[in-house]
Design a protein around this motif. Structure first.
Motif, PDB file in Angstrom:
ATOM      1  N   UNK A 152       0.831  -1.201   0.000  1.00 17.70           N
ATOM      2  CA  UNK A 152       0.000   0.000   0.000  1.00 17.70           C
ATOM      3  C   UNK A 152       0.872   1.260   0.000  1.00 17.70           C
ATOM      4  N   UNK A 153       0.291   2.355  -0.459  1.00 15.80           N
ATOM      5  CA  UNK A 153       1.042   3.610  -0.469  1.00 15.80           C
ATOM      6  C   UNK A 153       1.464   4.025   0.919  1.00 15.80           C
ATOM      7  N   UNK A 154       0.603   3.794   1.915  1.00 22.75           N
ATOM      8  CA  UNK A 154       0.917   4.157   3.294  1.00 22.75           C
ATOM      9  C   UNK A 154       2.101   3.350   3.820  1.00 22.75           C
ATOM     10  N   UNK A 155       2.157   2.070   3.454  1.00 23.39           N
ATOM     11  CA  UNK A 155       3.263   1.223   3.904  1.00 23.39           C
ATOM     12  C   UNK A 155       4.557   1.566   3.172  1.00 23.39           C
ATOM     13  N   UNK A 156       4.451   1.783   1.865  1.00 23.26           N
ATOM     14  CA  UNK A 156       5.650   2.038   1.051  1.00 23.26           C
ATOM     15  C   UNK A 156       6.261   3.393   1.359  1.00 23.26           C
ATOM     16  N   UNK A 157       5.416   4.426   1.421  1.00 23.54           N
ATOM     17  CA  UNK A 157       5.940   5.788   1.587  1.00 23.54           C
ATOM     18  C   UNK A 157       6.115   6.206   3.047  1.00 23.54           C
ATOM     19  N   UNK A 158       5.290   5.611   3.943  1.00 22.50           N
ATOM     20  CA  UNK A 158       5.303   6.068   5.339  1.00 22.50           C
ATOM     21  C   UNK A 158       5.671   4.976   6.332  1.00 22.50           C
ATOM     22  N   UNK A 159       5.946   3.741   5.847  1.00 26.45           N
ATOM     23  CA  UNK A 159       6.275   2.609   6.717  1.00 26.45           C
ATOM     24  C   UNK A 159       5.199   2.338   7.751  1.00 26.45           C
ATOM     25  N   UNK A 160       3.959   2.738   7.451  1.00 24.73           N
ATOM     26  CA  UNK A 160       2.839   2.495   8.353  1.00 24.73           C
ATOM     27  C   UNK A 160       2.140   1.220   7.895  1.00 24.73           C
ATOM     28  N   UNK A 161       2.371   0.127   8.632  1.00 22.17           N
ATOM     29  CA  UNK A 161       1.861  -1.191   8.225  1.00 22.17           C
ATOM     30  C   UNK A 161       0.517  -1.530   8.855  1.00 22.17           C
ATOM     31  N   UNK A 162       0.047  -0.711   9.806  1.00 23.57           N
ATOM     32  CA  UNK A 162      -1.163  -1.081  10.546  1.00 23.57           C
ATOM     33  C   UNK A 162      -2.265  -0.025  10.458  1.00 23.57           C
ATOM     34  N   UNK A 163      -2.097   0.926   9.556  1.00 22.76           N
ATOM     35  CA  UNK A 163      -3.133   1.932   9.353  1.00 22.76           C
ATOM     36  C   UNK A 163      -3.426   2.758  10.587  1.00 22.76           C
ATOM     37  N   UNK A 189      -2.406  10.206   9.280  1.00 24.46           N
ATOM     38  CA  UNK A 189      -1.795   8.922   9.619  1.00 24.46           C
ATOM     39  C   UNK A 189      -0.344   9.139  10.072  1.00 24.46           C
ATOM     40  N   UNK A 190       0.126   8.221  10.890  1.00 23.98           N
ATOM     41  CA  UNK A 190       1.479   8.306  11.419  1.00 23.98           C
ATOM     42  C   UNK A 190       2.508   7.881  10.365  1.00 23.98           C
ATOM     43  N   UNK A 191       3.667   8.519  10.421  1.00 24.82           N
ATOM     44  CA  UNK A 191       4.777   8.198   9.518  1.00 24.82           C
ATOM     45  C   UNK A 191       5.941   7.683  10.358  1.00 24.82           C
ATOM     46  N   UNK A 192       6.561   6.570   9.898  1.00 29.02           N
ATOM     47  CA  UNK A 192       7.681   5.967  10.613  1.00 29.02           C
ATOM     48  C   UNK A 192       8.913   5.945   9.726  1.00 29.02           C
ATOM     49  N   UNK A 193      10.084   5.942  10.372  1.00 23.74           N
ATOM     50  CA  UNK A 193      11.344   5.902   9.632  1.00 23.74           C
ATOM     51  C   UNK A 193      11.555   4.545   8.993  1.00 23.74           C
ATOM     52  N   UNK A 194      11.158   3.475   9.689  1.00 24.75           N
ATOM     53  CA  UNK A 194      11.318   2.115   9.172  1.00 24.75           C
ATOM     54  C   UNK A 194      10.191   1.238   9.696  1.00 24.75           C
ATOM     55  N   UNK A 195      10.043   0.058   9.092  1.00 21.75           N
ATOM     56  CA  UNK A 195       8.922  -0.826   9.412  1.00 21.75           C
ATOM     57  C   UNK A 195       8.941  -1.277  10.867  1.00 21.75           C
ATOM     58  N   UNK A 196      10.123  -1.501  11.438  1.00 23.87           N
ATOM     59  CA  UNK A 196      10.207  -1.979  12.830  1.00 23.87           C
ATOM     60  C   UNK A 196       9.558  -0.987  13.798  1.00 23.87           C
ATOM     61  N   UNK A 197       9.637   0.327  13.484  1.00 23.26           N
ATOM     62  CA  UNK A 197       8.989   1.332  14.331  1.00 23.26           C
ATOM     63  C   UNK A 197       7.471   1.178  14.277  1.00 23.26           C
ATOM     64  N   UNK A 198       6.957   0.832  13.101  1.00 24.90           N
ATOM     65  CA  UNK A 198       5.521   0.621  12.945  1.00 24.90           C
ATOM     66  C   UNK A 198       5.059  -0.588  13.759  1.00 24.90           C
TER      67      UNK A 198
END
Length: 457
Positions: A61-72, A95-104
């Motif tokens: 998703x755009x949110x996951x790719x651009x913002x590393x937000x995997x859980x909406x 929506x929240x933006x993260x530096x990397x997926x682990x932060x999400x």
């Protein structure tokens, strides 16, 4: 209109395969994070993974790719981090933006752990993924009325609840080790899936590596027959009666093994290891069944075909479940014409290889290798009258060297048959799609029946 439905079915099938691959890639990439969060906060790893897959579109998703937000997860009051805005339940939501997926993944754990409306979930067993899924829907994590069902379906379809049973990271490491071993076995099965047809340069090293060794293919003990193997030698080596070997491999009376053939040491299965097979010109149902370690009768039955029917090139055969459609068939005469035409084309190319000037190499010997008969004896147990010969050389280490089509000085021409693709032709003539397109000034992959192609220079 009648052509629309097969096309639509094929499109949906390809889309389903692509989506499944995305989910599996996501699980492979993020399962460790989910397990680590489970051990720290008590949220089932299966729930974390299923939510990540669902909310992020398997990470696409755009949110996951651009913002590393995997859980909406939306901004909510108190969020001091970076923000982005998307239309969701309402227009232009934060929506929240993260530096990397682990932060999400960590924020997802904290989000559930510290909000009172989710507190009742942490009284549940972490192995009770169904109640966790229902509880998330009840607490209002998502507005979709089928949210719990979607999570449970993902967990059970991809066996995600297995991660909930991991007690510590040491156990996780052992589980990954076993999984890697299983994947290696699966890769071997895939590598050997096409062994048993024409002996090409691609197949020769595989045969050489695995000849005589017992391995599992489609959960059947299997060996690859070497150039000197026959029913008697395999029978003696593996202590199996010849009668049983012939039955397991559905051999006719008087028929023996051929070099590079998959030889099954146990009864074949009712299902193949994969879901589908796309029929190539000249392939018989018997050959396809042997290729995948399944009984020919079951392959006929799953595809609503009569005994001795032959599927038309490019038809999709179901290897595991009953086919929704009945594949188009061709007459036995047309099948033989397809088979013979492919053989003749290959023989003509190989003849050019043989007739081309041989390179001068000191201390090398030339020998003839016979590949297996290329015409199945499907009628009256007739034996094919011809075999294909390839000229090979031995280098100083005893390795075979087959002169490639690209080394032939004279051009080799092939006439396109029904069901051909650039990829299938390139594989048959041991070259690449790019070469064929360059030699023939082709701008696309489209072919026409009867079109003459340069397949070797």
């Amino acid at each position: 209109m009648k052509y629309l439905f097969p096309f639509l079915s094929l499109f949906l099938f390809i889309s389903e395969i692509s989506a499944q691959s995305d989910v599996e890639d996501y699980i492979q990439q993020f399962n460790r994070m989910a397990v680590e969060e489970m051990h720290k906060f008590g949220i089932p790893a299966s729930i974390t993974l299923a939510q990540g897959i669902l909310e992020s579109g398997s990470g696409k998703s755009g949110l996951a790719v651009r913002s590393n937000n995997h859980f909406g997860i939306k901004c909510h009051t108190g969020w001091a981090g970076r923000k982005t805005y998307h239309d969701d339940d309402k227009k232009n939501e934060c929506f929240r933006v993260y530096t990397e997926a682990s932060e999400s993944f960590r924020d997802h754990s904290l989000f559930l752990f510290h909000r009172s409306r989710y507190s009742f979930l942490f009284e549940l067993e972490r192995t009770d993924y169904k109640e966790w899924a229902k509880g998330l829907k009840k607490a209002g994590y998502a507005t979709n009325p089928k949210y719990a069902h979607l999570l449970i379906n993902l967990i059970e379809r991809y066996n995600l609840h297995a991660y909930d049973l991991i007690e510590d990271m040491e156990m996780y490491a052992e589980m990954e080790k076993k999984k890697n071993a299983d994947e290696n076995e699966q890769e071997l099965s895939e590598e050997l899936a096409n062994v048993g047809g024409p002996i090409t340069d691609e197949v020769k090293p595989i045969i050489s590596q695995h000849s005589g060794n017992v391995f599992l293919f489609n959960r059947i003990k299997t060996v690859i027959s070497g150039p000197d193997d026959n029913l008697v030698s395999i029978s003696q080596k593996h202590n199996i009666k010849i009668k049983r070997l012939k039955k397991y491999n559905e051999l006719y009376d008087g028929e023996d093994l051929t070099p590079g053939m998959k030889v099954f040491l146990q009864p074949k299965r009712k299902k193949g290891p994969y879901r589908y097979h796309v029929v190539k010109p000249g392939e018989s149902i018997r050959e396809i069944a042997q290729m995948y370690g399944m009984k020919a009768g079951d392959l006929y039955e799953k595809n609503h075909m009569q005994a001795n029917d032959q599927a038309a090139p490019s038809e999709l055969l179901s290897l595991r479940k009953t086919n929704d459609n009945t594949p188009a068939t061709i007459s036995y005469e047309e099948f033989l014409r397809n088979k013979n035409e492919m053989i003749k084309q290959k023989e003509r190319l190989e003849k050019k290889v043989v007739e081309s000037p041989a390179p001068i190499v000191a201390d090398k010997k030339e020998r003839i290798i016979e590949s297996p008969p290329q015409i199945d004896e499907l009628v009256n147990n007739e034996k094919p009258s011809e075999v294909i010969e390839e000229v090979a050389e031995l280098n100083e280490d005893g390795d075979e060297i087959i002169e490639a089509a690209a080394d032939v000085a004279e051009e080799a021409i092939y006439t396109v048959q029904k069901g051909d693709t650039l990829y299938s032709i390139a594989r048959w003539f041991k070259t690449s799609v790019e070469n064929i397109k360059a030699w023939n000034n082709l701008e696309s992959n489209a072919l026409a029946i009867g079109q003459a192609l340069i397949v070797g220079k």
